[in-house]
Design a protein around this motif. Sequence first.
Motif, PDB file in Angstrom:
ATOM      1  N   THR A  95       0.812  -1.220   0.000  1.00  0.00           N
ATOM      2  CA  THR A  95       0.000   0.000   0.000  1.00  0.00           C
ATOM      3  C   THR A  95       0.842   1.265   0.000  1.00  0.00           C
ATOM      4  O   THR A  95       0.321   2.340  -0.274  1.00  0.00           O
ATOM      5  CB  THR A  95      -0.925   0.028   1.235  1.00  0.00           C
ATOM      6  OG1 THR A  95      -0.120  -0.060   2.419  1.00  0.00           O
ATOM      7  CG2 THR A  95      -1.908  -1.123   1.196  1.00  0.00           C
ATOM      8  N   LYS A  98       4.582   3.875  -4.857  1.00  0.00           N
ATOM      9  CA  LYS A  98       4.239   4.939  -5.806  1.00  0.00           C
ATOM     10  C   LYS A  98       4.264   4.292  -7.189  1.00  0.00           C
ATOM     11  O   LYS A  98       5.309   3.820  -7.629  1.00  0.00           O
ATOM     12  CB  LYS A  98       5.242   6.084  -5.724  1.00  0.00           C
ATOM     13  CG  LYS A  98       4.966   7.186  -6.723  1.00  0.00           C
ATOM     14  CD  LYS A  98       6.034   8.261  -6.674  1.00  0.00           C
ATOM     15  CE  LYS A  98       5.781   9.263  -7.773  1.00  0.00           C
ATOM     16  NZ  LYS A  98       6.920  10.162  -7.954  1.00  0.00           N
ATOM     17  N   GLU A 117      -0.048   9.077 -11.640  1.00  0.00           N
ATOM     18  CA  GLU A 117       0.078   8.104 -10.555  1.00  0.00           C
ATOM     19  C   GLU A 117      -1.170   7.257 -10.437  1.00  0.00           C
ATOM     20  O   GLU A 117      -2.290   7.737 -10.625  1.00  0.00           O
ATOM     21  CB  GLU A 117       0.345   8.819  -9.238  1.00  0.00           C
ATOM     22  CG  GLU A 117       1.777   9.298  -9.122  1.00  0.00           C
ATOM     23  CD  GLU A 117       2.133   9.695  -7.711  1.00  0.00           C
ATOM     24  OE1 GLU A 117       1.626   9.072  -6.761  1.00  0.00           O
ATOM     25  OE2 GLU A 117       2.919  10.633  -7.579  1.00  0.00           O
ATOM     26  N   GLU A 119      -3.853   4.621  -8.439  1.00  0.00           N
ATOM     27  CA  GLU A 119      -4.608   4.652  -7.191  1.00  0.00           C
ATOM     28  C   GLU A 119      -4.883   3.215  -6.763  1.00  0.00           C
ATOM     29  O   GLU A 119      -5.201   2.361  -7.586  1.00  0.00           O
ATOM     30  CB  GLU A 119      -5.925   5.398  -7.446  1.00  0.00           C
ATOM     31  CG  GLU A 119      -6.802   5.533  -6.255  1.00  0.00           C
ATOM     32  CD  GLU A 119      -8.088   6.260  -6.591  1.00  0.00           C
ATOM     33  OE1 GLU A 119      -8.886   6.443  -5.663  1.00  0.00           O
ATOM     34  OE2 GLU A 119      -8.314   6.633  -7.751  1.00  0.00           O
ATOM     35  N   VAL A 121      -7.151   0.548  -5.342  1.00  0.00           N
ATOM     36  CA  VAL A 121      -8.579   0.302  -5.155  1.00  0.00           C
ATOM     37  C   VAL A 121      -8.791  -1.204  -5.013  1.00  0.00           C
ATOM     38  O   VAL A 121      -8.528  -1.961  -5.949  1.00  0.00           O
ATOM     39  CB  VAL A 121      -9.404   0.848  -6.345  1.00  0.00           C
ATOM     40  CG1 VAL A 121     -10.879   0.541  -6.161  1.00  0.00           C
ATOM     41  CG2 VAL A 121      -9.177   2.338  -6.522  1.00  0.00           C
ATOM     42  N   TRP A 125      -3.755  -1.759  -8.065  1.00  0.00           N
ATOM     43  CA  TRP A 125      -3.369  -0.412  -8.478  1.00  0.00           C
ATOM     44  C   TRP A 125      -3.994  -0.181  -9.843  1.00  0.00           C
ATOM     45  O   TRP A 125      -3.892  -1.024 -10.724  1.00  0.00           O
ATOM     46  CB  TRP A 125      -1.850  -0.286  -8.550  1.00  0.00           C
ATOM     47  CG  TRP A 125      -1.208  -0.299  -7.208  1.00  0.00           C
ATOM     48  CD1 TRP A 125      -0.751  -1.376  -6.529  1.00  0.00           C
ATOM     49  CD2 TRP A 125      -0.988   0.824  -6.373  1.00  0.00           C
ATOM     50  NE1 TRP A 125      -0.246  -0.995  -5.312  1.00  0.00           N
ATOM     51  CE2 TRP A 125      -0.377   0.360  -5.189  1.00  0.00           C
ATOM     52  CE3 TRP A 125      -1.241   2.184  -6.495  1.00  0.00           C
ATOM     53  CZ2 TRP A 125      -0.016   1.210  -4.150  1.00  0.00           C
ATOM     54  CZ3 TRP A 125      -0.873   3.025  -5.459  1.00  0.00           C
ATOM     55  CH2 TRP A 125      -0.274   2.544  -4.303  1.00  0.00           C
ATOM     56  N   SER A 127      -4.803   2.702 -13.109  1.00  0.00           N
ATOM     57  CA  SER A 127      -4.448   3.971 -13.738  1.00  0.00           C
ATOM     58  C   SER A 127      -5.682   4.862 -13.832  1.00  0.00           C
ATOM     59  O   SER A 127      -6.803   4.424 -13.592  1.00  0.00           O
ATOM     60  CB  SER A 127      -3.901   3.718 -15.146  1.00  0.00           C
ATOM     61  OG  SER A 127      -4.944   3.287 -15.998  1.00  0.00           O
ATOM     62  N   GLN A 128      -5.449   6.093 -14.211  1.00  0.00           N
ATOM     63  CA  GLN A 128      -6.565   6.984 -14.505  1.00  0.00           C
ATOM     64  C   GLN A 128      -7.234   6.490 -15.784  1.00  0.00           C
ATOM     65  O   GLN A 128      -6.631   5.786 -16.587  1.00  0.00           O
ATOM     66  CB  GLN A 128      -6.071   8.417 -14.704  1.00  0.00           C
ATOM     67  CG  GLN A 128      -5.454   9.013 -13.464  1.00  0.00           C
ATOM     68  CD  GLN A 128      -4.895  10.402 -13.728  1.00  0.00           C
ATOM     69  OE1 GLN A 128      -4.993  10.938 -14.822  1.00  0.00           O
ATOM     70  NE2 GLN A 128      -4.286  10.980 -12.709  1.00  0.00           N
TER      71      GLN A 128
END
Length: 164
Positions: A95, A98, A117, A119, A121, A125, A127-128
């Motif tokens: 967790t 980066k 970066e 996230e 969830v 991990w 991506s946008q």
Amino acid sequence: MKNYWPFGIFLLAMVVVGLIVLTIKVAVMNPVELQSICQRSSQEIDANINEIVKSRESFLNKYNVSFEGALQQDTKSFRQIFLRLSNKINGKIETDAKVSFFLTRPNTVKEDKNLGEGELVEGLWQSQSFEVQKEGRYQSEALIEIGEDSICVTQEYFIQKSID
């Protein structure tokens, strides 16, 4: 009776010259030095390859890294990149990492996207969100940094035209 050997030899020579010109044109239009991996140039990677290999081995001894999701998708469903990152010792999800995501097409830099970066969830991990317009091969890249350890991992996807 006519002899066509000189004409055939001339045509063969012209085809060879044409292929040489085409090869030179393609090489000039697609220079290798513009290719990058995780936003690092080929020259930077060549200069630091020993440190990169050591760092990669050290990272892979401590952590499990894998991309999630189908390798063949259509243009409408390929919207995010997912990565699973866990500790090898205790199997827990990392967790405090980066993770930076990049999307690129092989052999070109025209469509490179820095997805920023990631996230965390529900243990993955991600991506946008992004959108791809063209079908074909894509490479997702993730630059993962945990403390002093870092690694760049890639995964290739084949994107097909969506069926409406």
